[in-house]
Design an enzyme around this catalytic site. Structure first.
Site, PDB file in Angstrom:
ATOM      1  N   LYS A   1      78.483 -33.298  28.902  1.00 47.81           N
ATOM      2  CA  LYS A   1      77.574 -34.450  28.967  1.00 47.81           C
ATOM      3  C   LYS A   1      76.435 -34.114  29.916  1.00 47.81           C
ATOM      4  O   LYS A   1      76.658 -33.734  31.066  1.00 47.81           O
ATOM      5  CB  LYS A   1      78.312 -35.691  29.459  1.00 47.81           C
ATOM      6  CG  LYS A   1      77.472 -36.962  29.384  1.00 47.81           C
ATOM      7  CD  LYS A   1      77.216 -37.376  27.930  1.00 47.81           C
ATOM      8  CE  LYS A   1      78.372 -38.179  27.376  1.00 47.81           C
ATOM      9  NZ  LYS A   1      78.112 -38.652  25.990  1.00 47.81           N
TER      10      LYS A   1
ATOM     11  N   THR B   1      82.872 -35.566  25.678  1.00 52.08           N
ATOM     12  CA  THR B   1      81.764 -35.641  26.635  1.00 52.08           C
ATOM     13  C   THR B   1      81.729 -37.007  27.306  1.00 52.08           C
ATOM     14  O   THR B   1      81.311 -37.125  28.456  1.00 52.08           O
ATOM     15  CB  THR B   1      80.418 -35.346  25.951  1.00 52.08           C
ATOM     16  OG1 THR B   1      80.108 -36.360  25.015  1.00 52.08           O
ATOM     17  CG2 THR B   1      80.453 -33.987  25.264  1.00 52.08           C
TER      18      THR B   1
ATOM     19  N   PHE C   1      41.644 -13.774  49.070  1.00 54.83           N
ATOM     20  CA  PHE C   1      42.017 -13.038  47.856  1.00 54.83           C
ATOM     21  C   PHE C   1      40.877 -12.094  47.497  1.00 54.83           C
ATOM     22  O   PHE C   1      39.801 -12.514  47.073  1.00 54.83           O
ATOM     23  CB  PHE C   1      42.302 -13.986  46.686  1.00 54.83           C
ATOM     24  CG  PHE C   1      42.905 -13.286  45.498  1.00 54.83           C
ATOM     25  CD1 PHE C   1      44.111 -12.605  45.610  1.00 54.83           C
ATOM     26  CD2 PHE C   1      42.268 -13.301  44.270  1.00 54.83           C
ATOM     27  CE1 PHE C   1      44.671 -11.947  44.523  1.00 54.83           C
ATOM     28  CE2 PHE C   1      42.818 -12.649  43.170  1.00 54.83           C
ATOM     29  CZ  PHE C   1      44.019 -11.977  43.303  1.00 54.83           C
TER      30      PHE C   1
ATOM     31  N   ASN D   1      49.966 -21.351  41.192  1.00 52.65           N
ATOM     32  CA  ASN D   1      48.791 -21.348  42.060  1.00 52.65           C
ATOM     33  C   ASN D   1      47.889 -22.502  41.630  1.00 52.65           C
ATOM     34  O   ASN D   1      47.219 -22.438  40.600  1.00 52.65           O
ATOM     35  CB  ASN D   1      48.057 -20.008  41.953  1.00 52.65           C
ATOM     36  CG  ASN D   1      47.073 -19.802  43.090  1.00 52.65           C
ATOM     37  OD1 ASN D   1      46.697 -20.745  43.770  1.00 52.65           O
ATOM     38  ND2 ASN D   1      46.654 -18.563  43.290  1.00 52.65           N
TER      39      ASN D   1
ATOM     40  N   HIS E   1      44.866 -24.064  41.623  1.00 52.85           N
ATOM     41  CA  HIS E   1      43.521 -23.607  41.964  1.00 52.85           C
ATOM     42  C   HIS E   1      42.625 -24.757  42.422  1.00 52.85           C
ATOM     43  O   HIS E   1      42.607 -25.842  41.831  1.00 52.85           O
ATOM     44  CB  HIS E   1      42.874 -22.925  40.757  1.00 52.85           C
ATOM     45  CG  HIS E   1      43.630 -21.743  40.258  1.00 52.85           C
ATOM     46  ND1 HIS E   1      43.910 -20.650  41.045  1.00 52.85           N
ATOM     47  CD2 HIS E   1      44.184 -21.487  39.034  1.00 52.85           C
ATOM     48  CE1 HIS E   1      44.580 -19.753  40.333  1.00 52.85           C
ATOM     49  NE2 HIS E   1      44.767 -20.241  39.117  1.00 52.85           N
TER      50      HIS E   1
END
Length: 302
Positions: free
Chosen positions: A22, A67, A163, A249, A251
């Site tokens: 489940k 389940t 960077f 990342n 931006h």
């Protein structure tokens, strides 16, 4: 024994790996033995492994723990209370593997959502959406493995990130920078080498270490920041063998204000939604197992 079926073309077919259970049982536990209540908010998944071949090949449900039964067990066990999410999963795993001879293992997972008190009120809360705590337990025979984690922890540095020095070809338009915004949504999972852990204390410590390394590392690349975050965790916690991280990342692009006769000294940015860089890595203890099977059922990490 594995049953083999042969098709009309002579192809032999067998049942491979399988599990069932489940998924996403929504559980809210209120501890109210004092006037000051506590909230535990979980999303729990239970999946069993073992001798379920007859169910697949013959529709024989003699071994199929429904389940719905698994869902009910989650709620019944919650009534007794639990200290940590990981301990709750360990109890569920023990119940199913010891209670049914043909269940040889399984996977139990949970997301934990946080609630903050409203003005330190005893029983009023607001949902804290800053992060989600995660845990996965895998049992295979007598072996137990736990991966804990954090997801959706959004962080940002307004400077202290660069960077430059990357390759350029005819498709490269990105400009080098020595001062940029660095922002990401931290998703991290770490694997314990033992289940004898103060899980809440280690979670708080790992969270703090990740944040500290993100803040204090002068970043030349998000990869470098990620490595420092993971290294801090491995060096501090001998009970953790590896940590996997996935960092998009997020931006932030400098807006050109020259058409309006204005300068822009790194103050006005456009926060881009997509596309985004996606940085992923595993940082592990030297000599530790690099291919633990628990990772095969945890998506989104390399």
């Amino acid at each position: 024994m594995t049953a083999t079926a042969e098709t009309s073309t002579g192809t032999k077919v067998v049942l491979g790996q399988n599990q069932y259970g489940k998924a996403e049982v929504r559980l809210v536990k209120v501890t109210r033995n004092t006037a000051r209540h506590e909230i535990q908010d979980l999303n729990v998944t239970s999946q069993l492994r073992g001798d379920f071949e007859a169910a697949h090949t013959a529709g024989d449900n003699a071994h199929v723990v429904a389940t719905d039964t698994q869902k009910n067990t989650v709620y019944a066990f919650a009534r007794d209370g639990f200290a940590t999410t990981e301990e709750f999963l360990l109890r569920l795993g023990k119940h199913f593997t010891e209670g049914f001879d043909w269940v040889t293992g399984g996977r139990w997972a949970a997301q934990q959502f946080f609630w903050d008190r409203i003005n330190d009120h005893d029983h009023a809360f607001s949902r804290n959406k800053s992060e989600v705590r995660t845990a996965v337990l895998e049992i295979s025979g007598s072996e137990q493995a736990i991966v804990a984690g954090i997801e959706g922890l959004t962080v940002l540095k307004s400077t202290g990130s660069e960077f430059h020095g990357f390759p350029r070809d005819k498709y490269t338009t990105l400009q080098e920078t020595t001062d940029r915004i660095l922002a990401t949504d931290v998703s991290a999972r770490w694997r314990y080498n033992t289940v004898e852990v103060d899980f809440d204390a280690v979670y708080a410590s790992v969270r703090g270490l990740l944040l500290k390394a993100f803040a204090e590392t002068h970043s030349l690349a998000l990869q470098q920041t990620m490595y420092e975050m993971g290294r801090a965790v491995i060096e501090t916690h001998p009970e953790i063998d590896e940590i996997k991280m996935s960092l998009p990342n997020k931006h932030h692009f400098l807006v050109d204000l020259q058409p309006f006769g204005q300068d822009n000294p790194n103050e006005v940015f456009y926060a881009a939604d997509r596309p985004y860089g996606l940085i992923e890595a595993t940082i592990q203890r030297e000599g530790s197992r690099a291919d633990h099977p628990i990772w095969s059922n945890i998506a989104g990490f390399c």
